[in-house]
Design an enzyme around this catalytic site. Sequence first.
Site, PDB file in Angstrom:
ATOM      1  N   HIS A 105      69.388   6.396 -39.652  1.00 18.17           N
ATOM      2  CA  HIS A 105      69.428   6.830 -40.692  1.00 18.17           C
ATOM      3  C   HIS A 105      69.138   8.534 -40.676  1.00 18.17           C
ATOM      4  CE1 HIS A 105      68.462   3.060 -43.250  1.00 18.17           C
ATOM      5  NE2 HIS A 105      69.503   3.239 -42.903  1.00 18.17           N
ATOM      6  N   ASN A 147      54.951  -7.294 -40.578  1.00 20.73           N
ATOM      7  CA  ASN A 147      55.004  -6.747 -41.920  1.00 20.73           C
ATOM      8  C   ASN A 147      53.607  -7.092 -42.518  1.00 20.73           C
ATOM      9  OD1 ASN A 147      55.703  -6.037 -44.838  1.00 20.73           O
ATOM     10  ND2 ASN A 147      57.750  -5.623 -43.749  1.00 20.73           N
TER      11      ASN A 147
HETATM   12  P1  OAD Z   1      60.339   0.214 -47.442  1.00 24.18           P
HETATM   13  O1  OAD Z   1      59.596   0.968 -48.217  1.00 24.18           O
HETATM   14  O2  OAD Z   1      61.765  -0.584 -48.117  1.00 24.18           O
HETATM   15  O3  OAD Z   1      59.752  -0.980 -46.705  1.00 24.18           O
HETATM   16  C1  OAD Z   1      58.533  -0.934 -46.047  1.00 24.18           C
HETATM   17  C2  OAD Z   1      57.991  -2.074 -45.530  1.00 24.18           C
HETATM   18  O4  OAD Z   1      56.931  -1.735 -44.635  1.00 24.18           O
HETATM   19  C3  OAD Z   1      57.628  -3.075 -46.615  1.00 24.18           C
HETATM   20  O5  OAD Z   1      58.416  -4.339 -46.402  1.00 24.18           O
HETATM   21  C4  OAD Z   1      56.167  -3.127 -46.477  1.00 24.18           C
HETATM   22  O6  OAD Z   1      55.585  -4.408 -46.835  1.00 24.18           O
HETATM   23  C5  OAD Z   1      55.835  -2.943 -44.941  1.00 24.18           C
HETATM   24  N1  OAD Z   1      54.615  -2.345 -44.778  1.00 24.18           N
HETATM   25  C6  OAD Z   1      53.747  -1.155 -45.490  1.00 24.18           C
HETATM   26  N2  OAD Z   1      52.813  -0.801 -44.739  1.00 24.18           N
HETATM   27  C7  OAD Z   1      52.700  -1.372 -43.600  1.00 24.18           C
HETATM   28  C8  OAD Z   1      51.936  -1.430 -42.486  1.00 24.18           C
HETATM   29  N3  OAD Z   1      50.878  -0.705 -42.427  1.00 24.18           N
HETATM   30  N4  OAD Z   1      52.320  -2.164 -41.385  1.00 24.18           N
HETATM   31  C9  OAD Z   1      53.378  -3.041 -41.446  1.00 24.18           C
HETATM   32  N5  OAD Z   1      54.250  -3.157 -42.675  1.00 24.18           N
HETATM   33  C10 OAD Z   1      53.921  -2.283 -43.343  1.00 24.18           C
HETATM   34  O7  OAD Z   1      60.956   1.099 -46.115  1.00 24.18           O
HETATM   35  P2  OAD Z   1      62.349   0.572 -45.159  1.00 24.18           P
HETATM   36  O8  OAD Z   1      62.512  -0.899 -44.936  1.00 24.18           O
HETATM   37  O9  OAD Z   1      62.098   1.519 -43.872  1.00 24.18           O
HETATM   38  O10 OAD Z   1      67.048   4.834 -46.281  1.00 24.18           O
HETATM   39  O11 OAD Z   1      63.560   1.157 -45.902  1.00 24.18           O
HETATM   40  C11 OAD Z   1      64.912   1.198 -45.379  1.00 24.18           C
HETATM   41  C12 OAD Z   1      65.489   2.425 -45.854  1.00 24.18           C
HETATM   42  O12 OAD Z   1      65.427   2.416 -47.394  1.00 24.18           O
HETATM   43  C13 OAD Z   1      65.143   3.754 -45.682  1.00 24.18           C
HETATM   44  O13 OAD Z   1      65.392   4.089 -44.320  1.00 24.18           O
HETATM   45  C14 OAD Z   1      65.586   4.587 -46.447  1.00 24.18           C
HETATM   46  C15 OAD Z   1      65.264   3.802 -47.783  1.00 24.18           C
HETATM   47  O14 OAD Z   1      65.997   4.088 -48.757  1.00 24.18           O
HETATM   48  C16 OAD Z   1      67.618   6.016 -46.359  1.00 24.18           C
HETATM   49  O15 OAD Z   1      67.098   6.654 -46.844  1.00 24.18           O
HETATM   50  C17 OAD Z   1      69.104   5.860 -46.116  1.00 24.18           C
END
Ligand code: OAD
Length: 222
Positions: free
Chosen positions: A100, A194
């Site tokens: 990204h 997660n």
């Molecule tokens: P999300 O905010 O969608 O998901 C974060 C995940 O991390 C969730 O499933 C939480 O349960 C988990 N989480 C939070 N704290 C944690 C911890 N301390 N240890 C383990 N897990 C934890 O973020 P992404 O999946 O990265 O895209 O989002 C994907 C994309 O959506 C991003 O790259 C961005 C966003 O829109 C773009 O900007 C193109």
Amino acid sequence: MLTGAGVSAESGVPTFRGAGGLWRSFRAEDLATAAAFARDPRLVWEWYDWRRRQLAAVRPNTAHDALASFAARAPGFTLVTQNVDGLHDAAGSADVIKVHGDIWDLRCTRCGFAARDTRVPLPELPPRCTCGATLRPGVVWFGEALPADAWARAQNAAVSCGVFLVVGTSALVYPAAGLIDMAKAAGAGVIEVNLDDTPYSALVDVSLRGKAGELLPSLLAC
Ligand code: OAD
């Protein structure tokens, strides 16, 4: 390994979804699309400059550190991240595949010039290229293609690995989340780390509930 925003949560970086997530307070349509940037580049840049300022004040956490030291001990280890925050680099991980993009990279909207710029705050918003056009953040916005080289390398790693770890991602954003399907279909064992369930929790081989900063150091200690 595929990482998402959850890996940086323990550094104090907000995730996108869930409690306190950026997309709870901000509309992605207003800030993270090419149309939003064309409409109001200053507004979009104010948001990215604010995030850059937040990121400049945080440090990698034990999850980033565990990954960096594991890579040094595990030849063939490939780290793919959806994160644009640069914290894997700051922890010492080399050759991170950033599907990204990277918030510290700037790219010209006209001439293709690209450069790393870590100044916070940026002296001028929106920043300008020497050609006179507006520079944009070097991140992937909704509706845009992933960087071709990074995406090709990520797919190659997913289909050729023995074990695929998915850490701290909601696995809701495609095509990145599709790497999990690719790895599984190619026969890899898939381990998820997660805090919460994701759409893949029931499909993976092992799903571990907890904080990345607590689980990764022991998971990768071997
Ligand atoms: P999300 O905010 O969608 O998901 C974060 C995940 O991390 C969730 O499933 C939480 O349960 C988990 N989480 C939070 N704290 C944690 C911890 N301390 N240890 C383990 N897990 C934890 O973020 P992404 O999946 O990265 O895209 O989002 C994907 C994309 O959506 C991003 O790259 C961005 C966003 O829109 C773009 O900007 C193109």
